[in-house]
Design an enzyme around this catalytic site. Sequence first.
Site, PDB file in Angstrom:
ATOM      1  N   GLY A 158       0.857  -1.193   0.000  1.00  0.00           N
ATOM      2  CA  GLY A 158       0.000   0.000   0.000  1.00  0.00           C
ATOM      3  C   GLY A 158       0.887   1.234   0.000  1.00  0.00           C
ATOM      4  O   GLY A 158       2.054   1.171  -0.408  1.00  0.00           O
ATOM      5  N   ARG A 159       0.329   2.342   0.523  1.00  0.00           N
ATOM      6  CA  ARG A 159       1.087   3.604   0.504  1.00  0.00           C
ATOM      7  C   ARG A 159       2.425   3.474   1.234  1.00  0.00           C
ATOM      8  O   ARG A 159       3.460   3.898   0.735  1.00  0.00           O
ATOM      9  CB  ARG A 159       0.268   4.713   1.173  1.00  0.00           C
ATOM     10  CG  ARG A 159      -0.754   5.351   0.269  1.00  0.00           C
ATOM     11  CD  ARG A 159      -1.442   6.494   0.992  1.00  0.00           C
ATOM     12  NE  ARG A 159      -2.310   5.968   2.025  1.00  0.00           N
ATOM     13  CZ  ARG A 159      -3.616   5.805   1.888  1.00  0.00           C
ATOM     14  NH1 ARG A 159      -4.209   6.142   0.776  1.00  0.00           N
ATOM     15  NH2 ARG A 159      -4.338   5.303   2.870  1.00  0.00           N
ATOM     16  N   ILE A 160       2.403   2.874   2.434  1.00  0.00           N
ATOM     17  CA  ILE A 160       3.643   2.825   3.227  1.00  0.00           C
ATOM     18  C   ILE A 160       4.632   1.840   2.597  1.00  0.00           C
ATOM     19  O   ILE A 160       5.828   2.131   2.488  1.00  0.00           O
ATOM     20  CB  ILE A 160       3.339   2.494   4.707  1.00  0.00           C
ATOM     21  CG1 ILE A 160       2.427   3.582   5.296  1.00  0.00           C
ATOM     22  CG2 ILE A 160       4.637   2.387   5.521  1.00  0.00           C
ATOM     23  CD1 ILE A 160       1.909   3.321   6.699  1.00  0.00           C
ATOM     24  N   THR A 239       6.123  -2.416  11.573  1.00  0.00           N
ATOM     25  CA  THR A 239       5.598  -1.083  11.909  1.00  0.00           C
ATOM     26  C   THR A 239       4.103  -1.034  11.576  1.00  0.00           C
ATOM     27  O   THR A 239       3.541   0.047  11.412  1.00  0.00           O
ATOM     28  CB  THR A 239       6.334   0.038  11.133  1.00  0.00           C
ATOM     29  OG1 THR A 239       6.259  -0.267   9.733  1.00  0.00           O
ATOM     30  CG2 THR A 239       7.773   0.175  11.546  1.00  0.00           C
ATOM     31  N   ARG A 241       0.820  -3.525  12.695  1.00  0.00           N
ATOM     32  CA  ARG A 241       0.037  -3.732  13.910  1.00  0.00           C
ATOM     33  C   ARG A 241       0.604  -4.935  14.651  1.00  0.00           C
ATOM     34  O   ARG A 241       0.998  -5.929  14.030  1.00  0.00           O
ATOM     35  CB  ARG A 241      -1.436  -3.998  13.575  1.00  0.00           C
ATOM     36  CG  ARG A 241      -2.234  -2.746  13.279  1.00  0.00           C
ATOM     37  CD  ARG A 241      -2.417  -1.897  14.541  1.00  0.00           C
ATOM     38  NE  ARG A 241      -3.160  -0.668  14.324  1.00  0.00           N
ATOM     39  CZ  ARG A 241      -2.631   0.517  14.049  1.00  0.00           C
ATOM     40  NH1 ARG A 241      -1.320   0.656  13.919  1.00  0.00           N
ATOM     41  NH2 ARG A 241      -3.393   1.584  13.905  1.00  0.00           N
ATOM     42  N   GLU A 270      -0.183  -3.170  24.016  1.00  0.00           N
ATOM     43  CA  GLU A 270       0.504  -1.885  24.141  1.00  0.00           C
ATOM     44  C   GLU A 270      -0.073  -1.087  25.298  1.00  0.00           C
ATOM     45  O   GLU A 270      -1.303  -0.966  25.354  1.00  0.00           O
ATOM     46  CB  GLU A 270       0.380  -1.096  22.833  1.00  0.00           C
ATOM     47  CG  GLU A 270       1.149  -1.773  21.718  1.00  0.00           C
ATOM     48  CD  GLU A 270       1.067  -1.029  20.382  1.00  0.00           C
ATOM     49  OE1 GLU A 270       0.604   0.118  20.337  1.00  0.00           O
ATOM     50  OE2 GLU A 270       1.484  -1.624  19.379  1.00  0.00           O
ATOM     51  N   HIS A 289       5.632   2.335  19.521  1.00  0.00           N
ATOM     52  CA  HIS A 289       4.592   2.697  18.537  1.00  0.00           C
ATOM     53  C   HIS A 289       4.715   4.172  18.117  1.00  0.00           C
ATOM     54  O   HIS A 289       3.837   4.984  18.388  1.00  0.00           O
ATOM     55  CB  HIS A 289       3.182   2.413  19.098  1.00  0.00           C
ATOM     56  CG  HIS A 289       2.142   2.301  18.016  1.00  0.00           C
ATOM     57  ND1 HIS A 289       1.029   1.512  18.112  1.00  0.00           N
ATOM     58  CD2 HIS A 289       2.045   2.900  16.797  1.00  0.00           C
ATOM     59  CE1 HIS A 289       0.290   1.621  17.020  1.00  0.00           C
ATOM     60  NE2 HIS A 289       0.896   2.458  16.202  1.00  0.00           N
ATOM     61  N   ILE A 290       5.841   4.463  17.450  1.00  0.00           N
ATOM     62  CA  ILE A 290       6.122   5.864  17.085  1.00  0.00           C
ATOM     63  C   ILE A 290       6.221   6.049  15.568  1.00  0.00           C
ATOM     64  O   ILE A 290       6.821   7.011  15.103  1.00  0.00           O
ATOM     65  CB  ILE A 290       7.415   6.366  17.772  1.00  0.00           C
ATOM     66  CG1 ILE A 290       8.579   5.373  17.565  1.00  0.00           C
ATOM     67  CG2 ILE A 290       7.176   6.634  19.247  1.00  0.00           C
ATOM     68  CD1 ILE A 290       9.932   5.894  18.012  1.00  0.00           C
TER      69      ILE A 290
END
Length: 322
Positions: A158-160, A239, A241, A270, A289-290
């Site tokens: 996808g985009r990432i 990065t 889930r 988390e 989770h940054i």
Amino acid sequence: MKKRFSVLMTRGLHVSAVKRLEKKCNVVIHSGKIPIPKKILLQKINDVDGLVCHPYDTIDKDIIKNGKNLKAISTFSVGFDHIDVDFAKERGIKIGYTPKVLTNATAELTIGLIFDLMRRITEGDRVIRQKKWNLIFGAHDYTGIEIANKTIGIFGMGRIGKEVTKKANGLGMNVIYHSRKPLSKNLENRLKCKFVTEDALFQKSDIISLHVPYTKKTHHLMNSKIFKKMKDTSFLINTSRGKVVNERDLVIALKKKQIRGAGMDVFESEPIQKTSQLLRLENVVLAPHIGSSTEETRTKMSDITVTNLLNALYEKKLLYSV
Ligand code: DGY
């Protein structure tokens, strides 16, 4: 005169976005424990028109049912697996989210984790702080692995995934990928990447990087069966889930050296559980989770979250609607 809606935010956002929201709505910002405990959320959602939430908040049927006046949910995230979307939609609740603006930040963190893990940066920081530098002076005592010429396997284009591909190309890596649908040949050529089967992805990659949403299908996508297929010299980067990876199986794979290391920005639970074995392993880099957490991106996300909510409440088109 337009109605002033009431809004609950489970956590504050950028001040300028909050101010914009406060001009039009009565806003309550939860200030206690984060994530907001379910019991408190159940009470606070009772009479609000709008909710601003985060990936850590579980917006399930109970919460939605209690929101008797709830008209809009705006999540400060691209992921919306924490919201029972079908149930909310059944009740006519609009849902906004924040895609696109965090693509670069998340891709940058992905590359950062690769560097950190393979060049052992954080591990080296521990070596220094624990005053063990003198133990790694030998020519081969503390070697990492070079990134150039390695094959990165992108799971989910996808985009990432595409942004990571561009950055990986710049670093001289080979890119292969697997996703539900292959890209067009034209786009593959432009992005310099090649579609492969799922098996080939795991067998050929030096680094596997996950970029899929969390769904029933991707739950524990990475498990012992898959780790056995990966090269024993390979690394896993997550990065996306946390629940896409079976953490128990990952720990076993790391301990048995079925894979060489893991860079994780997301976890099954988390904040991470204090008992997690990942905390005890050296060949692991952990981030809290940054992925989207840069000043630039978080400011844009705050703006979009507020605009989505206002537009939903005042019956305008959302910028990004689920
Ligand atoms: C998202 O937007 O879904 C990210 O995981 C939050 O940082």
